[in-house]
Design a protein around this motif. Structure first.
Motif, mmCIF file in Angstrom:
data_model
loop_
_atom_site.group_PDB
_atom_site.id
_atom_site.type_symbol
_atom_site.label_atom_id
_atom_site.label_comp_id
_atom_site.label_asym_id
_atom_site.label_seq_id
_atom_site.Cartn_x
_atom_site.Cartn_y
_atom_site.Cartn_z
ATOM 1 N N LEU A 131 47.219 56.998 48.562
ATOM 2 C CA LEU A 131 46.491 56.109 49.471
ATOM 3 C C LEU A 131 46.341 56.739 50.849
ATOM 4 O O LEU A 131 45.277 56.673 51.468
ATOM 5 N N LEU A 132 47.404 57.360 51.346
ATOM 6 C CA LEU A 132 47.345 57.965 52.669
ATOM 7 C C LEU A 132 46.399 59.161 52.693
ATOM 8 O O LEU A 132 45.646 59.357 53.649
ATOM 9 N N GLN A 133 46.414 59.951 51.635
ATOM 10 C CA GLN A 133 45.602 61.162 51.622
ATOM 11 C C GLN A 133 44.128 60.893 51.347
ATOM 12 O O GLN A 133 43.272 61.693 51.728
ATOM 13 N N THR A 134 43.824 59.794 50.705
ATOM 14 C CA THR A 134 42.426 59.515 50.341
ATOM 15 C C THR A 134 41.766 58.482 51.242
ATOM 16 O O THR A 134 40.584 58.193 51.071
ATOM 17 N N ALA A 135 42.513 57.900 52.177
ATOM 18 C CA ALA A 135 41.888 56.956 53.123
ATOM 19 C C ALA A 135 40.815 57.677 53.923
ATOM 20 O O ALA A 135 41.034 58.777 54.426
ATOM 21 N N GLU A 136 39.663 57.067 54.032
ATOM 22 C CA GLU A 136 38.548 57.705 54.723
ATOM 23 C C GLU A 136 38.545 57.429 56.225
ATOM 24 O O GLU A 136 38.175 58.284 57.022
ATOM 25 N N GLN A 137 38.953 56.210 56.612
ATOM 26 C CA GLN A 137 38.775 55.835 58.012
ATOM 27 C C GLN A 137 39.979 55.156 58.625
ATOM 28 O O GLN A 137 40.338 55.437 59.758
ATOM 29 N N ASP A 138 40.636 54.258 57.895
ATOM 30 C CA ASP A 138 41.603 53.359 58.519
ATOM 31 C C ASP A 138 42.855 53.234 57.667
ATOM 32 O O ASP A 138 42.777 53.054 56.442
ATOM 33 N N ILE A 139 44.013 53.309 58.328
ATOM 34 C CA ILE A 139 45.301 53.120 57.660
ATOM 35 C C ILE A 139 46.119 52.134 58.481
ATOM 36 O O ILE A 139 46.294 52.315 59.691
ATOM 37 N N LEU A 140 46.621 51.093 57.827
ATOM 38 C CA LEU A 140 47.542 50.134 58.443
ATOM 39 C C LEU A 140 48.816 50.159 57.614
ATOM 40 O O LEU A 140 48.784 49.910 56.409
ATOM 41 N N LEU A 141 49.945 50.447 58.264
ATOM 42 C CA LEU A 141 51.174 50.727 57.533
ATOM 43 C C LEU A 141 52.335 49.951 58.138
ATOM 44 O O LEU A 141 52.580 50.016 59.342
ATOM 45 N N LEU A 142 53.041 49.192 57.297
ATOM 46 C CA LEU A 142 54.271 48.496 57.663
ATOM 47 C C LEU A 142 55.399 49.145 56.875
ATOM 48 O O LEU A 142 55.424 49.062 55.643
ATOM 49 N N VAL A 143 56.339 49.802 57.570
ATOM 50 C CA VAL A 143 57.366 50.605 56.898
ATOM 51 C C VAL A 143 58.752 50.242 57.422
ATOM 52 O O VAL A 143 58.990 50.333 58.639
ATOM 53 N N PRO A 144 59.675 49.864 56.548
ATOM 54 C CA PRO A 144 61.070 49.751 56.986
ATOM 55 C C PRO A 144 61.548 51.102 57.508
ATOM 56 O O PRO A 144 61.186 52.157 56.969
ATOM 57 N N VAL A 145 62.347 51.100 58.556
ATOM 58 C CA VAL A 145 62.713 52.340 59.224
ATOM 59 C C VAL A 145 63.362 53.332 58.270
ATOM 60 O O VAL A 145 63.178 54.550 58.391
ATOM 61 N N GLY A 146 64.081 52.851 57.260
ATOM 62 C CA GLY A 146 64.708 53.749 56.304
ATOM 63 C C GLY A 146 63.718 54.458 55.403
ATOM 64 O O GLY A 146 64.035 55.510 54.831
ATOM 65 N N ARG A 147 62.528 53.900 55.253
ATOM 66 C CA ARG A 147 61.499 54.507 54.412
ATOM 67 C C ARG A 147 60.577 55.445 55.205
ATOM 68 O O ARG A 147 59.754 56.140 54.624
ATOM 69 N N LEU A 148 60.706 55.450 56.505
ATOM 70 C CA LEU A 148 59.779 56.214 57.328
ATOM 71 C C LEU A 148 59.754 57.708 56.988
ATOM 72 O O LEU A 148 58.679 58.315 56.920
ATOM 73 N N PRO A 149 60.912 58.357 56.743
ATOM 74 C CA PRO A 149 60.861 59.794 56.421
ATOM 75 C C PRO A 149 60.024 60.114 55.186
ATOM 76 O O PRO A 149 59.468 61.212 55.094
ATOM 77 N N SER A 150 59.903 59.183 54.261
ATOM 78 C CA SER A 150 59.178 59.463 53.023
ATOM 79 C C SER A 150 57.670 59.530 53.225
ATOM 80 O O SER A 150 56.956 60.009 52.338
ATOM 81 N N VAL A 151 57.158 59.037 54.363
ATOM 82 C CA VAL A 151 55.713 59.061 54.590
ATOM 83 C C VAL A 151 55.321 59.980 55.737
ATOM 84 O O VAL A 151 54.134 60.150 56.012
ATOM 85 N N VAL A 152 56.292 60.586 56.407
ATOM 86 C CA VAL A 152 55.997 61.403 57.581
ATOM 87 C C VAL A 152 55.085 62.570 57.227
ATOM 88 O O VAL A 152 54.097 62.848 57.924
ATOM 89 N N ASP A 153 55.395 63.275 56.125
ATOM 90 C CA ASP A 153 54.594 64.448 55.765
ATOM 91 C C ASP A 153 53.136 64.074 55.510
ATOM 92 O O ASP A 153 52.207 64.769 55.939
ATOM 93 N N ASP A 154 52.933 62.978 54.794
ATOM 94 C CA ASP A 154 51.555 62.555 54.511
ATOM 95 C C ASP A 154 50.845 62.109 55.780
ATOM 96 O O ASP A 154 49.650 62.376 55.965
#
Length: 738
Positions: A131-154
Motif C-alpha cells: 500500500l505504501l509503495q503503490t500509493a499515487e498521491q496520498d497516505i494517511l497512517l495511524l501507527v502504534p509507536v512500537g510498530r513504527l520501525p516496521s514502516v520506516v523503510d517504506d
C-alpha cells in the motif's frame, strides 16, 4: 505466459517476500535476472519495472546477500547466482512454502466484497508495504509507536506522496515533549502524537486501506487480524475516522515543512483549507484558484468546476469545513454566481468535493488597478472639498452599547492571562463536558463604547468636524458612553438601549447580543419626540442616513411617514437619504416587499441611495427578482426593482454602483492581514454618507467610501481629514503594477 506460469511467479514472489524477506522491488529485480540472464542496469529497470535510480541500490543489497554478482564493466552488469547455491541456507524454509501459502489461502474471505482477512503477521506487513509503495498521491497512517520501525523503510521511499502520520500509544512524557523515541523519515509531511491506545490503520489515496488489530484491547482474540480493504467506500470510512476523529485531537509534532508549494492536489478539503489558512496570512483570499471534482448535493450529478476563492470556513475542532468560490469567468463580479463546496458527506453546501486542486491565481481581482478605477480616482481627487466639516448630517436609528470582554484563565502562581485563540476556548469547553463539574468561564470587561450605525458613522463625521444629530435608542437617560463620545453633538434618545458583549480572540470574535423588547416604529417616534420635532432635527441637514433595516424591522413604516408627513414640513430638506438594510436575510419576503414599495415612494420625494454588501445583495436578488433579464448586472436589476436613485454593493475588494445612467465600479486596495475587520461595513457606509454630504459624483463617491473602509482596516481608527487626503493621493500605489 500461461496461467500456470503466472501461478508459479506468484508463488515465487510470495515465497521470496515472506520467507526470504525480500522487498517488492528486490523481488522483481531478482526474478528479472533469473529469467533474463546477465543484464545492464538499464535492462534490469526495463524488465523489472523498477525505477532505474533504484536499481543500483537494490542490486548492491542482493549482492551482499549472495543472490547476484556484479560485473564491473562499462556499462555495469549483473547476473543471478545459481539458485541452488544462493538458497542453500534457507532450503528448509522453501520446503514449507506450499503449506504457508495454503494457510494464507484459507484466511482470505470473500475478497469480492472488498475486504480480505489475514492472520499472518508477515502477510499483513507485506500488504502494508504494498500500500505504501503503490500509493499515487496520498497516505494517511495511524501507527502504534512500537510498530513504527516496521514502516520506516517504506516511508523513506515515498518521496512523491503527501504523507500524514499519527503515532499512537506514546507515553504522556513523549507526547508532552513532542518527540517520540523512534526517528521519523523526512518524507513524512506532518506528524502528530496521541497517548491513547489505537490500532494500526492505513489508507492510500482514500481508495484502499488496511486495519490491523493490535494487542491489549478487550475485543482482540488470540489472533491479531488484518483487514485489507479494496472497496473505496469502506476505505473512505476508515480514512474519515482517522482524519476527522483522531487527527484533530492529536498533538502536532513541530516540523519545518515551510509554506505549501502550489499547484497542489488534495483528497480532503480540510487538508486544502489548512494550507489556505497559511497562505492567506500574507496574500488576499482571491489570489487563489480552485478546481474540484465532486457531486451536486441536490441532484447527485458528477461535476468538475473551477473558480476563484472568495472565502472559507475551517477550524481543526469542527468537522464542518467549506470554501466559497466565484465560478463566473465574466468580468462583471456583481452577477458572479457564488457556490459553496464541502468535503465528502457534507450537507448544506452546493457541492461536495473528492479531489481539489489549489493554485495561485495570476490575475487576482485586486492585483492591479484598472482604467475605470483610475478615472474615478482622478474625479475624487478633483472633487474633494477644500475642507471637510462644513455641513451637518442626521443619523438614525441603530444604537447599542458594545461591551468589550475577553476570556481569561488562571495560570500557576495565581495570575490571569487572556485566552487568545478561539480553539483554546473550544478545548476548554470540551474538557468541561468530559468532567463532572459544571463549566465555569472567567472573563473580564475591558471597556464599553457606543455601537450601532449611528455611533460608527457618527464617529467619522464627528472626527471630521461636522454637526451631527444622532437619533436612536440611547437610553433613559442617555447612556454615558454616547454622552462622552458625542458631547459636542446633538443626541436624541428614543428609548432604552441594549448591549452586545464582544468577546475577542486573536482569530475571531464571539458575540452575545441582547435584543431590545421595545419595537421601534413611527408610533414610538411620535410618542417620544413628536413628528414636528423629528422634522426639525433633520431639517437643514445635507444627508439623512437611516438604518439598519435588520435591527429596526418596522423601518418601512417610518419611510412611509417620512414621505407623507415629515417631508412637507421641511423648509430645507436633506439632499439625500442614505438607506442601510443590514442583515436582510432575517427579514421575511413580505417585509422586503413592503420596504421595497416604501423606498420607491420616498425616492419620488428625495434621491435615495441604498448601500449593501454582497450577501445582502444576494438576498434582494433571490427574494425580489424573478426570471427577468439575467444578463444585466445584479446591482442594476436590484436598483430597478427597488426603484431608487442609486444602489451600491460593496466588499473588501471594491464597490459597484447602479443608477439611471448605468453601472460603474471602483476597486479597493487589498488589505492583507488587516488590523480590524469588525465594523468594516459601517466604515464603508460612513464613506458613502460622507460622499453624499459633499455631493461627489458617483465614481468619486465609491473611491471615497473605499478609502474610509480601507484606512480603518489598516489602522483600526476613523481617518482624519489629512489622512483621507493622504490615502487618496496614494490610492493607486496600494495596487500592484498594472
Amino acid at each position: 505466459m500461461t496461467a500456470e506460469d503466472d501461478a508459479k511467479l506468484a508463488l515465487l514472489r510470495e515465497t521470496l517476500q515472506d520467507n526470504v524477506d525480500l522487498t517488492t522491488y528486490e523481488t522483481e529485480v531478482y526474478l528479472a535476472l533469473v529469467r533474463g540472464g546477465t543484464q545492464t542496469m538499464t535492462d534490469i529497470a526495463e524488465t523489472s519495472d523498477v525505477p532505474k535510480q533504484r536499481v543500483y541500490d537494490i542490486v548492491d543489497r542482493l549482492r551482499e546477500r549472495g543472490f547476484v554478482e556484479v560485473i564491473d564493466d562499462y556499462p555495469q552488469k549483473a547476473y543471478a547466482v545459481d539458485p541452488g547455491e544462493a538458497f542453500s541456507s534457507i532450503r528448509d524454509q522453501l520446503s514449507r512454502a506450499e503449506g504457508y501459502l495454503e494457510e494464507l489461502h484459507e484466511t482470505v474471505e470473500t475478497v469480492e466484497s472488498g475486504v480480505a482477512l489475514f492472520k499472518s503477521e508477515s502477510t499483513i506487513k507485506r500488504y502494508v508495504s504494498d500500500l505504501l509503495q503503490t500509493a499515487e498521491q496520498d497516505i494517511l497512517l495511524l501507527v502504534p509507536v512500537g510498530r513504527l520501525p516496521s514502516v520506516v523503510d517504506d516511508l523513506e521511499q515515498c518521496v512523491d506522496q503527501q504523507i500524514r502520520l499519527i503515532v499512537s500509544n506514546v507515553s504522556p512524557e513523549e507526547k508532552e515533549r513532542g518527540t517520540p523515541d523512534v526517528s521519523i523519515p523526512d518524507t513524512v509531511d506532518e506528524v502528530r502524537l496521541v497517548s491513547t491506545r489505537e490500532d494500526f490503520a492505513l489508507t492510500a489515496d482514500r481508495q484502499r486501506g488496511l486495519y490491523w488489530v493490535q494487542e491489549g484491547h478487550d475485543y482482540v482474540d488470540d489472533e491479531r487480524h488484518g483487514y485489507y480493504i479494496t472497496n473505496p467506500s469502506l476505505a473512505m470510512v476508515l480514512d474519515r475516522f482517522v482524519s476527522e476523529s483522531i487527527w484533530p485531537l492529536a498533538k502536532p509534532l513541530e516540523r519545518s515543512t515551510g509554506r505549501p508549494t502550489l499547484p497542489k492536489q488534495y483528497m480532503r478539503i480540510r487538508d486544502c483549507l489548512a494550507d489556505v489558512s497559511v497562505l492567506t496570512e500574507s496574500q488576499p483570499v482571491d489570489a487563489f484558484e480552485i478546481t474540484f471534482h465532486g457531486y451536486d448535493t441536490e441532484t447527485g450529478e458528477e461535476v468538475t468546476k473551477q473558480g476563484t476563492l472568495t472565502s472559507y470556513y475551517y477550524t481543526e475542532y469542527d468537522i464542518r469545513a467549506s470554501l466559497t468560490l466565484n465560478v463566473d469567468t465574466a468580468t462583471d463580479e456583481v452577477s458572479s454566481p457564488m457556490i459553496t463546496v464541502g468535503g465528502v458527506g457534507t450537507r448544506n453546501v452546493d457541492y461536495t468535493a473528492d479531489t481539489i486542486e489549489l493554485r495561485q491565481n495570476g490575475t487576482s481581482h485586486t492585483a492591479a488597478i484598472d482604467d475605470e478605477t483610475r478615472r474615478h480616482l482622478e474625479a475624487c481627487k478633483a472633487e474633494l472639498p477644500t475642507e471637510f466639516g462644513n455641513g451637518s448630517v442626521a443619523l438614525c436609528f441603530d444604537a447599542f452599547i458594545d461591551r468589550m470582554r475577553e476570556f481569561i484563565q488562571r495560570q500557576p502562581g495565581g495570575e490571569y492571562e487572556q485566552i487568545r485563540q478561539f480553539d483554546s476556548f473550544r478545548e476548554a469547553l470540551v474538557r468541561y463536558e468530559a468532567s463532572e463539574s459544571p463549566p465555569r468561564v472567567e472573563w473580564r470587561q475591558t471597556r464599553t463604547e457606543p455601537g450601532g450605525l449611528v455611533a460608527h458613522v457618527g464617529s467619522v463625521f464627528d472626527e471630521l468636524g461636522y454637526d451631527v444629530t444622532l437619533i436612536g435608542r440611547m437610553g433613559d437617560p442617555i447612556r454615558s458612553e454616547f454622552a462622552r463620545r458625542f458631547r459636542n453633538q446633538t443626541l436624541v434618545s428614543l428609548g432604552q438601549t441594549t448591549s452586545t458583549d464582544y468577546v475577542w480572540f486573536e482569530d475571531r470574535k464571539f458575540l452575545l447580543t441582547e435584543p431590545n423588547p421595545e419595537p421601534l416604529d413611527w408610533d414610538r417616534i411620535v410618542d417620544r419626540i413628536g413628528a414636528s420635532a423629528f422634522a426639525e432635527y433633520i431639517d437643514g441637514k445635507s444627508v439623512l442616513s437611516m438604518g439598519s433595516w435588520y435591527s429596526t424591522p418596522e423601518l418601512a413604516d417610518v419611510l412611509e411617514h417620512l414621505s407623507e408627513e415629515v417631508w412637507p414640513m421641511l423648509s430645507s430638506p436633506p439632499r439625500h437619504v442614505h438607506f442601510v438594510p443590514g442583515e436582510v436575510d432575517q427579514l421575511s419576503a413580505a417585509e422586503l416587499e413592503r420596504g421595497c414599495a416604501a423606498l420607491a415612494t420616498l425616492d419620488d420625494t428625495v434621491p435615495v441611495t441604498v448601500t449593501a454588501n454582497r450577501n445582502q445583495t444576494r438576498r434582494f436578488r433571490d427574494t425580489l427578482l424573478g426570471n427577468g433579464d439575467e444578463t444585466a448586472p445584479t446591482v442594476e436589476r436590484v436598483r430597478d426593482r427597488l426603484d431608487v436613485t442609486r444602489y451600491v454593493m460593496h466588499s473588501q475588494r471594491g464597490a459597484t454602483l447602479a443608477s439611471h445612467e448605468g453601472v460603474l465600479s471602483a476597486k479597493a486596495p487589498q488589505v492583507v492581514n488587516p488590523h480590524q475587520l469588525r465594523n468594516v461595513d459601517e466604515h464603508f457606509l460612513s464613506g458613502m454618507t460622507l460622499a453624499l454630504a459633499e455631493d461627489l459624483s458617483d465614481g468619486a463617491a465609491l473611491v471615497l467610501a473605499n478609502t474610509v473602509a480601507s484606512y480603518f482596516m489598516r489602522h483600526n481608527k476613523a481617518p482624519e481629514s489629512r489622512e483621507i487626503r493622504a490615502f487618496i493621493s496614494e490610492y493607486d500605489a496600494f495596487f500592484a503594477e498594472s
